[in-house]
Design an enzyme around this catalytic site. Structure first.
Site, PDB file in Angstrom:
ATOM      1  N   GLU A  59      10.573  -8.666  -1.838  1.00 38.48           N
ATOM      2  CA  GLU A  59      11.194  -7.523  -1.190  1.00 38.48           C
ATOM      3  C   GLU A  59      10.466  -7.329   0.133  1.00 38.48           C
ATOM      4  O   GLU A  59       9.303  -6.926   0.168  1.00 38.48           O
ATOM      5  CB  GLU A  59      11.098  -6.265  -2.038  1.00 38.48           C
ATOM      6  CG  GLU A  59      11.819  -5.076  -1.409  1.00 38.48           C
ATOM      7  CD  GLU A  59      11.769  -3.838  -2.262  1.00 38.48           C
ATOM      8  OE1 GLU A  59      11.161  -2.839  -1.824  1.00 38.48           O
ATOM      9  OE2 GLU A  59      12.328  -3.869  -3.371  1.00 38.48           O
ATOM     10  N   LEU A  60      11.159  -7.625   1.225  1.00 37.98           N
ATOM     11  CA  LEU A  60      10.513  -7.685   2.532  1.00 37.98           C
ATOM     12  C   LEU A  60      10.965  -6.525   3.419  1.00 37.98           C
ATOM     13  O   LEU A  60      11.300  -5.460   2.929  1.00 37.98           O
ATOM     14  CB  LEU A  60      10.784  -9.048   3.166  1.00 37.98           C
ATOM     15  CG  LEU A  60      10.399 -10.253   2.287  1.00 37.98           C
ATOM     16  CD1 LEU A  60      10.756 -11.560   2.968  1.00 37.98           C
ATOM     17  CD2 LEU A  60       8.917 -10.216   1.922  1.00 37.98           C
ATOM     18  N   GLY A  98       6.311  -6.623   0.924  1.00 38.69           N
ATOM     19  CA  GLY A  98       5.591  -6.444   2.182  1.00 38.69           C
ATOM     20  C   GLY A  98       6.409  -6.929   3.358  1.00 38.69           C
ATOM     21  O   GLY A  98       7.644  -6.959   3.313  1.00 38.69           O
ATOM     22  N   LYS A 141      -2.816  -8.868  -7.201  1.00 40.91           N
ATOM     23  CA  LYS A 141      -3.664  -8.655  -6.027  1.00 40.91           C
ATOM     24  C   LYS A 141      -3.081  -7.456  -5.277  1.00 40.91           C
ATOM     25  O   LYS A 141      -2.127  -7.577  -4.526  1.00 40.91           O
ATOM     26  CB  LYS A 141      -3.664  -9.911  -5.141  1.00 40.91           C
ATOM     27  CG  LYS A 141      -4.943 -10.083  -4.282  1.00 40.91           C
ATOM     28  CD  LYS A 141      -5.173  -8.992  -3.247  1.00 40.91           C
ATOM     29  CE  LYS A 141      -4.245  -9.130  -2.054  1.00 40.91           C
ATOM     30  NZ  LYS A 141      -4.551  -8.079  -1.006  1.00 40.91           N
ATOM     31  N   CYS A 179      10.340   0.358   2.854  1.00 43.42           N
ATOM     32  CA  CYS A 179      11.181  -0.738   3.347  1.00 43.42           C
ATOM     33  C   CYS A 179      12.631  -0.322   3.524  1.00 43.42           C
ATOM     34  O   CYS A 179      13.354  -0.884   4.342  1.00 43.42           O
ATOM     35  CB  CYS A 179      11.121  -1.924   2.382  1.00 43.42           C
ATOM     36  SG  CYS A 179       9.479  -2.628   2.166  1.00 43.42           S
ATOM     37  N   GLU A 213      10.946  -3.572  12.363  1.00 45.86           N
ATOM     38  CA  GLU A 213      10.550  -2.566  11.387  1.00 45.86           C
ATOM     39  C   GLU A 213       9.280  -1.872  11.865  1.00 45.86           C
ATOM     40  O   GLU A 213       8.257  -2.518  12.111  1.00 45.86           O
ATOM     41  CB  GLU A 213      10.301  -3.206  10.020  1.00 45.86           C
ATOM     42  CG  GLU A 213       9.974  -2.193   8.946  1.00 45.86           C
ATOM     43  CD  GLU A 213       9.748  -2.838   7.589  1.00 45.86           C
ATOM     44  OE1 GLU A 213      10.285  -2.333   6.597  1.00 45.86           O
ATOM     45  OE2 GLU A 213       9.024  -3.852   7.539  1.00 45.86           O
ATOM     46  N   TRP A 255       0.795  -1.222   0.000  1.00 48.48           N
ATOM     47  CA  TRP A 255       0.000   0.000   0.000  1.00 48.48           C
ATOM     48  C   TRP A 255       0.828   1.273   0.000  1.00 48.48           C
ATOM     49  O   TRP A 255       0.294   2.367  -0.169  1.00 48.48           O
ATOM     50  CB  TRP A 255      -0.954   0.034   1.206  1.00 48.48           C
ATOM     51  CG  TRP A 255      -0.377  -0.389   2.528  1.00 48.48           C
ATOM     52  CD1 TRP A 255      -0.507  -1.601   3.124  1.00 48.48           C
ATOM     53  CD2 TRP A 255       0.428   0.400   3.431  1.00 48.48           C
ATOM     54  NE1 TRP A 255       0.158  -1.631   4.332  1.00 48.48           N
ATOM     55  CE2 TRP A 255       0.730  -0.408   4.550  1.00 48.48           C
ATOM     56  CE3 TRP A 255       0.901   1.712   3.409  1.00 48.48           C
ATOM     57  CZ2 TRP A 255       1.496   0.046   5.627  1.00 48.48           C
ATOM     58  CZ3 TRP A 255       1.665   2.171   4.475  1.00 48.48           C
ATOM     59  CH2 TRP A 255       1.955   1.339   5.568  1.00 48.48           C
ATOM     60  N   ASN A 256       2.144   1.173   0.172  1.00 49.40           N
ATOM     61  CA  ASN A 256       2.912   2.415   0.331  1.00 49.40           C
ATOM     62  C   ASN A 256       3.228   3.108  -0.995  1.00 49.40           C
ATOM     63  O   ASN A 256       3.158   4.329  -1.086  1.00 49.40           O
ATOM     64  CB  ASN A 256       4.187   2.169   1.150  1.00 49.40           C
ATOM     65  CG  ASN A 256       5.076   1.096   0.563  1.00 49.40           C
ATOM     66  OD1 ASN A 256       4.624   0.212  -0.149  1.00 49.40           O
ATOM     67  ND2 ASN A 256       6.358   1.178   0.866  1.00 49.40           N
TER      68      ASN A 256
END
Length: 503
Positions: free
Chosen positions: A259-260, A237, A184, A293, A394, A160-161
């Site tokens: 990408e976490l 996310g 999605k 992130c 985080e 969502w960012n």
């Protein structure tokens, strides 16, 4: 009437499947909220496994349809270029949709959308550059070569960012290669992705090449990551969700690109212009409300200038202009979600309880114009220690912890003492020191005398619990293609059927 023309209060938005706006099988919708007011402003289809299956089937059919499968690489490149032109045409509208959805500054979103067509153009140019190679072997009567082919149906779960920017980095190469896609988007920010789907249709992509299913992660997202028709999962996310997705995908032996999370070290040595370094730290953690992130949320400052630096940083944080994201004067808008605001407040309280001191911020702003929205002051916590909870986890908000270090050895130990490894930054005039840091720090991207600088032609990706797989540049073309080896015997001879031919 296009989706962007229908973006009014109370609009009801459906999935985009096989080139058509499609109502959810369940008939259920979810609300999306305006972060500046905390009030709902549209509804999106609440998808489930049946919707996901319909989208995957549409993508599978498009994958083998001659209209897409037999399209030349150059022709695919032209379609991607046409999409770039349409994104450029509607960039301001798309930026305003994203601002309304996640509360980011309008000028930040305009910058993202303004640059996004360049990414599509770049990968459009890659479409007819993806090639195999001829491999010399020790058999003169054999032709041995490789082919690069599409992987298949790619499932993408976006955050969502920065929904469109992060989607573009993988969607553009996927389309250039010839894959088909089911997206999605986050249940909190679905509108801009649905608007992009209409531009994809307008650009002339065959129906079913790109599909969008909206809904919650625990239903639509779960179904997508478990679907046997998916060839690869892309996810941006949290690390916790990434683990669950990897587990689901492993059941079908499906690879992932992830990408976490991040808890990136941002380092300041005493040989730099401190005001410039302060500006860099502000960019690294307060820009985008810290909801990125790569946020440089652990700041390490050389002990000799530590007190001077934190005074300057706290002073700048106190002067950050908080306001409505559409206002040109605003430097910090609201957080995207009510739950995110609560999380930030909780971690600031953890920091204080663990012994850190608030040098700036630490609360919701008291301005009457802001109290209805999900705003939080830019916060500087000083005298932090690496083992404190807010320095380990985080936070995804405008919070930075600052601590001193004595020498390079201590710095590297502290910087690498984290589960994450997404990014790192250093401010120094000593190039030898900068290069030692770049080599020794566990981070997929290292910035020297800058921070939060992105380029679509550069490979990026995390180490450790920050994920795996690369995005950007030619590396991402390898991520979304499969390599096939082809061997041709042109000798005309008959070989012994019971002996493998090695010579």
């Amino acid at each position: 009437m296009t989706l962007t023309e229908r973006m009014i209060e109370g609009a009801r938005l459906n999935h985009f499947i096989n080139g058509k706006r499609t109502a959810p099988r369940s008939g259920q919708y979810l609300q999306s909220f305006d972060p500046t007011t905390g009030q709902p402003w549209y509804e999106a289809a609440d998808g489930d496994a049946a919707d996901v299956d319909a989208a995957v089937q549409a993508a599978q059919a498009a994958l083998v349809d001659p209209a897409w499968r037999r399209m030349t690489q150059s022709a695919r490149g032209k379609l991607v270029r046409r999409l770039a032109e349409l994104v450029a045409r509607d960039a301001d509208t798309l930026a305003r949709i994203e601002m309304r959805d996640n509360g980011k500054l309008l000028r930040e979103m305009q910058a993202q959308l303004g640059a996004m067509p360049d990414t599509y153009h770049y990968f459009a140019g890659m479409a007819d550059k993806l090639q195999g190679e001829t491999i010399p072997v020790n058999k003169l009567d054999m032709l041995n070569f490789t082919l690069r082919e599409p992987l298949g149906v790619i499932g993408m779960i976006t955050p969502w960012n920065s929904p469109l920017m992060l989607l573009t980095g993988t969607l553009a190469p996927c389309l250039a290669i010839g894959n088909t896609v089911v997206i999605k988007p986050s249940e909190h920010t679905s509108a801009s992705t649905l608007a992009l789907a209409e531009l994809i249709q307008e650009a002339g992509f065959p129906d079913g090449v790109v599909n969008v299913v909206t809904g919650h992660g625990k239903t639509a997202g779960e179904a997508l990551t478990r679907h046997p028709g998916i060839a690869k999962i892309v996810f941006t996310g949290s690390t916790a969700t990434g683990r669950r997705i990897a587990t689901n995908a492993a059941g079908n032996l499906v690879p992932c690109q992830m990408e976490l999370g991040g808890k990136s070290p941002h380092v300041v040595f005493d040989d730099v212009d401190l005001d410039r370094a302060v500006n860099g730290v502000v960019a690294g953690v307060f820009a985008a409300g810290g909801q990125t992130c790569i946020a440089g949320s652990r700041c390490f400052v050389e002990a000799r200038v530590y007190r001077d630096f934190i005074e300057r940083l706290a002073d700048r944080a106190k002067r950050v202009r908080i306001g409505h994201p559409a206002d040109e004067a605003t430097e910090l808008g609201p957080l995207a979600l009510a739950a995110q605001l609560e999380k930030v407040e909780t971690y600031v309280s953890y920091g204080v309880a663990d012994g850190a001191k608030i040098a700036a911020g630490g609360r919701r702003p008291q301005d009457e114009a802001l109290v209805r929205g999900w705003y939080f002051e830019p916060t500087v916590l000083v005298d932090a220690k690496n083992e404190m909870r807010f320095m380990r986890d985080e936070i995804f908000g405008p919070v930075v912890g600052v601590m001193p270090f004595r020498d390079e050895d201590e710095l590297i130990r502290l910087a690498n003492d984290t589960h994450y490894g997404l990014a790192a930054g250093i401010w120094t005039q000593n190039i030898d020191r900068a290069m030692r840091f770049a080599r020794n720090v566990d981070a997929g991207t290292v910035w020297i005398n800058t921070y939060r600088s992105a380029a679509y032609m550069s490979p990026s990706g995390g180490f450790k619990e920050s994920g795996y797989g690369k995005r950007g540049g030619f590396e991402v073309m390898r991520e979304f293609s499969r390599l096939k080896n082809v061997v041709i015997d042109h000798s005309g001879a008959t070989q012994d059927p019971f002996v493998i031919r090695l010579r």
